[in-house]
Design a protein around this motif. Structure first.
Motif, short mmCIF file in Angstrom:
data_model
loop_
_atom_site.label_atom_id
_atom_site.label_comp_id
_atom_site.label_asym_id
_atom_site.label_seq_id
_atom_site.Cartn_x
_atom_site.Cartn_y
_atom_site.Cartn_z
N LEU A 151 0.50 -21.37 -5.03
CA LEU A 151 0.47 -19.92 -4.82
C LEU A 151 1.84 -19.45 -4.30
CD1 LEU A 151 -3.03 -19.67 -3.08
CD2 LEU A 151 -2.46 -19.53 -5.53
N ALA A 152 2.03 -18.15 -4.26
CA ALA A 152 3.31 -17.60 -3.78
C ALA A 152 3.60 -18.06 -2.35
CB ALA A 152 3.27 -16.08 -3.85
N LEU A 452 -7.24 -10.38 -8.41
CA LEU A 452 -6.80 -11.76 -8.14
C LEU A 452 -5.33 -11.78 -7.72
CD1 LEU A 452 -8.53 -13.64 -11.09
CD2 LEU A 452 -8.85 -14.11 -8.64
N LYS A 453 -4.53 -10.98 -8.41
CA LYS A 453 -3.10 -10.93 -8.07
C LYS A 453 -2.94 -10.43 -6.62
CE LYS A 453 1.42 -10.41 -9.02
NZ LYS A 453 2.29 -11.55 -9.32
N PRO A 458 0.03 -11.05 -2.82
CA PRO A 458 -0.01 -9.63 -2.44
C PRO A 458 1.38 -8.98 -2.43
CG PRO A 458 -0.57 -11.06 -0.57
CD PRO A 458 -0.50 -11.94 -1.77
N GLY A 459 2.41 -9.78 -2.14
CA GLY A 459 3.76 -9.20 -2.13
C GLY A 459 4.35 -9.03 -3.52
N ARG A 474 4.29 -2.85 -10.08
CA ARG A 474 3.29 -3.00 -9.01
C ARG A 474 1.86 -2.73 -9.53
NH1 ARG A 474 6.39 -4.52 -5.17
NH2 ARG A 474 4.76 -4.73 -3.61
N TRP A 475 1.57 -3.35 -10.66
CA TRP A 475 0.32 -3.11 -11.37
C TRP A 475 -0.91 -3.60 -10.60
CZ3 TRP A 475 -2.10 -7.78 -12.35
CH2 TRP A 475 -1.28 -8.91 -12.30
N TRP A 476 -0.74 -4.45 -9.62
CA TRP A 476 -1.89 -5.03 -8.90
C TRP A 476 -2.31 -4.14 -7.73
CZ3 TRP A 476 3.08 -6.42 -9.02
CH2 TRP A 476 3.78 -6.41 -7.82
N GLN A 477 -1.54 -3.08 -7.45
CA GLN A 477 -1.84 -2.28 -6.24
C GLN A 477 -2.73 -1.08 -6.57
OE1 GLN A 477 2.07 -1.57 -4.67
NE2 GLN A 477 1.92 -3.37 -3.37
#
Ligand SMILES: Cc1cc2nc3c(=O)[nH]c(=O)nc-3n(C[C@H](O)[C@H](O)[C@H](O)COP(=O)(O)OP(=O)(O)OC[C@H]3O[C@@H](n4cnc5c(N)ncnc54)[C@H](O)[C@@H]3O)c2cc1C
Length: 477
Positions: A151-152, A452-453, A458-459, A474-477
């Motif tokens: 993971l990140a 999931l992203k 999250p960053g 920033r498509w996951w926000q």
């Protein structure tokens, strides 16, 4: 410049088609610890990071301007192998080529291979690649029994289809947006010979091509069509199909010989004389509309006369990796490069949609120089592109003067696909408008992917030019 980003690491990182690319700070780790180190520094400094395998995606999947590029091709060890079961444990940079060469002598072959043997398995899983046997065998992800995902945050989590089906089916086909695949387990396919039986048939028009491919899909493991995209009218969509099957036990009198990698090696010369490394230069003068019209017409004429109905044996590598026959052939398209558009359309709408696409290319004066047809089945992956239908992949050369028209043409090619409930393949894409991609995937799937992203990264450290174009910033926000 921070230590992570020394200016000498700034390299031009192109898509395979060379039509798009960006400068990035390339890091080539060789261990899981190195990967963690790069992620840690990248996160500390708030720099975006893009994952890259062998860079065989045609468009913008594996670069992002001014980002750190994590090139995983040096992590290329085979970690475990069981020749009794065909189960293999690999690092992400192991290529399709390395895998088949490793396993073939024991009588195993990758169940899904791409038209070139150069992609890495990490990149192949991230795009969930398919082969000419998609109807029979599905995608690469369907043969993956588990993977380790970094993971990140640097944490490594084991992900299997049984224990975490939601995550597994999103990481595979999730174009490198959820984490780094640092290890994968695959189940290979038993083969009893290094040869395939191949049948070649011709189709007079698009309707016949689709019908023949459909009829063949349950009788032959591999089904692939080449379409001459130049003629219109009654000859629109004419082409040649190749069907192939593995030999059964006892059919090959000398399996120990044909399973040798030396027998599979693609020849270095054409007709035993001409080094293949110079072939692309010979093709170059033909890489224009009149030249390609002629080449396509001659190929069809030969295939539909002397070649029609031919049955013959071919090695696995010869049949599977036709596109590797001319090394560096993409260079014939320089300086502009090429893009590809591959759309997947449900069976009932395929003739109408593909006819519209071929006509649109012709009308725009931008016919595809190479068009490939395949039969597909749906896949269980969140961002998957499989449908019960067909795909048509169109290679489109880019020049300084056609670039804008070409990007407009891609929109025109994509609209009927969305209307028909079809899908697109990000590995081949460089120009699809994001709203059409999103419409093809649908709100519900996009929402699950974004959730999931947001949970795992999250960053938003893991990014790519493709994800930003198709999903938005920033498509996951
Ligand atoms: C000539 C040619 C023929 C092809 N034929 C086929 C075909 O028949 N079928 C087919 O399906 N595709 C085909 N492709 C497309 C190709 O197989 C895919 O684009 C594949 O993903 C390329 O793998 P790669 O290692 O080069 O990955 P890259 O192109 O470098 O990266 C692909 C994606 O994977 C991500 N990624 C890479 N490594 C990892 C990792 N370890 N963890 C997480 N994400 C990662 C990247 O961020 C990127 O989004 C073809 C391509 C070419 C050039």
């Amino acid at each position: 410049m921070p230590a992570l980003l020394p200016p000498d690491r700034l390299e031009w990182v192109p898509g395979w088609g060379q039509a798009v690319g960006a400068a990035g700070y390339v890091h080539r780790p060789s261990t899981v610890e190195d990967v963690r180190g790069v992620l840690g520094l990248t996160s500390e400094r708030g720099v975006p990071l893009v994952l890259r395998g062998a860079g065989r995606s045609y468009g913008d999947a594996a670069f992002l301007p001014e980002a750190v590029v994590l090139d995983l091709s040096r992590m290329d060890r085979i970690l475990a192998w069981d020749p009794r079961t065909g189960e293999v444990d690999v690092e992400p940079g192991v290529t399709v080529e390395r895998l088949w060469r490793f396993a073939l002598g024991d009588g195993w072959w990758p169940p899904v291979v791409t038209g070139t043997m150069r992609p890495t398995l990490g990149g192949g899983l991230a795009m969930n690649v398919h082969g000419k046997n998609n109807w029979a065998r599905g995608t690469l992800g369907e043969h993956c029994t588990g993977l380790d995902l970094m993971l990140a945050s640097g944490e490594v989590v084991p992900v299997t289809p049984e224990a975490d089906p939601e995550l597994f089916h999103a990481v595979v086909g999730g174009f490198g947006q959820l984490g780094v695949i640092v290890r994968a387990r695959l189940r290979l396919k038993r083969v009893h010979s290094g040869l395939l039986e191949v049948e070649a048939v011709s189709g007079r028009d698009l309707g016949e091509m689709l019908r023949l491919a459909d009829e063949a899909k349950d009788r032959w493991e591999y089904v692939v069509g080449w379409i001459d995209a130049f003629p219109g009218g009654r000859r629109l969509g004419r082409g040649l199909l190749h069907f192939a099957r593995h030999l059964e036990p006892e059919e090959d009198p000398a399996p120990a010989r044909t399973l040798r990698t030396r027998v599979q090696d693609l020849p270095d010369t054409l007709f035993g004389i001409l080094p293949k490394s110079v072939l692309w230069r010979l093709l170059k003068p033909w890489t224009n509309r009149p030249g390609m019209r002629t080449i396509n017409a001659v190929k069809y004429r030969l295939g539909s006369t002397v070649g029609d109905g031919a049955r013959y044996l071919q090695t696995l590598a010869e049949f599977s990796f036709l596109l590797d026959y001319v090394p560096g052939w993409e260079r014939v398209y320089l300086p502009g490069g090429l893009i590809q558009h591959q759309s997947f359309v449900p069976a009932g709408a395929a003739e109408r949609v593909f006819a519209r696409q071929l006509e649109a290319c012709r009308k725009a004066g931008l016919p595809s120089f190479l068009a490939v047809l395949k039969r597909h089945r749906p896949d269980p992956f969140l961002m998957g592109h499989g449908v019960d239908g067909y795909s048509l992949a169109l290679d489109l050369p880019v020049t300084a003067s056609n670039r804008e028209r070409l990007w407009r043409l891609v929109r025109e090619l994509a609209e009927p696909v969305v209307e028909a409930g079809g899908r697109f393949y990000p590995a081949k894409d460089a120009a699809l408008p994001g709203e059409l991609y999103r419409a093809s995937v649908g709100e519900e799937r996009l929402g699950r992917f974004a959730a999931l992203k947001a949970r795992l990264d999250p960053g938003g450290m893991l990014r790519s030019a493709l994800a930003e174009r198709l999903l938005g910033p920033r498509w996951w926000q």
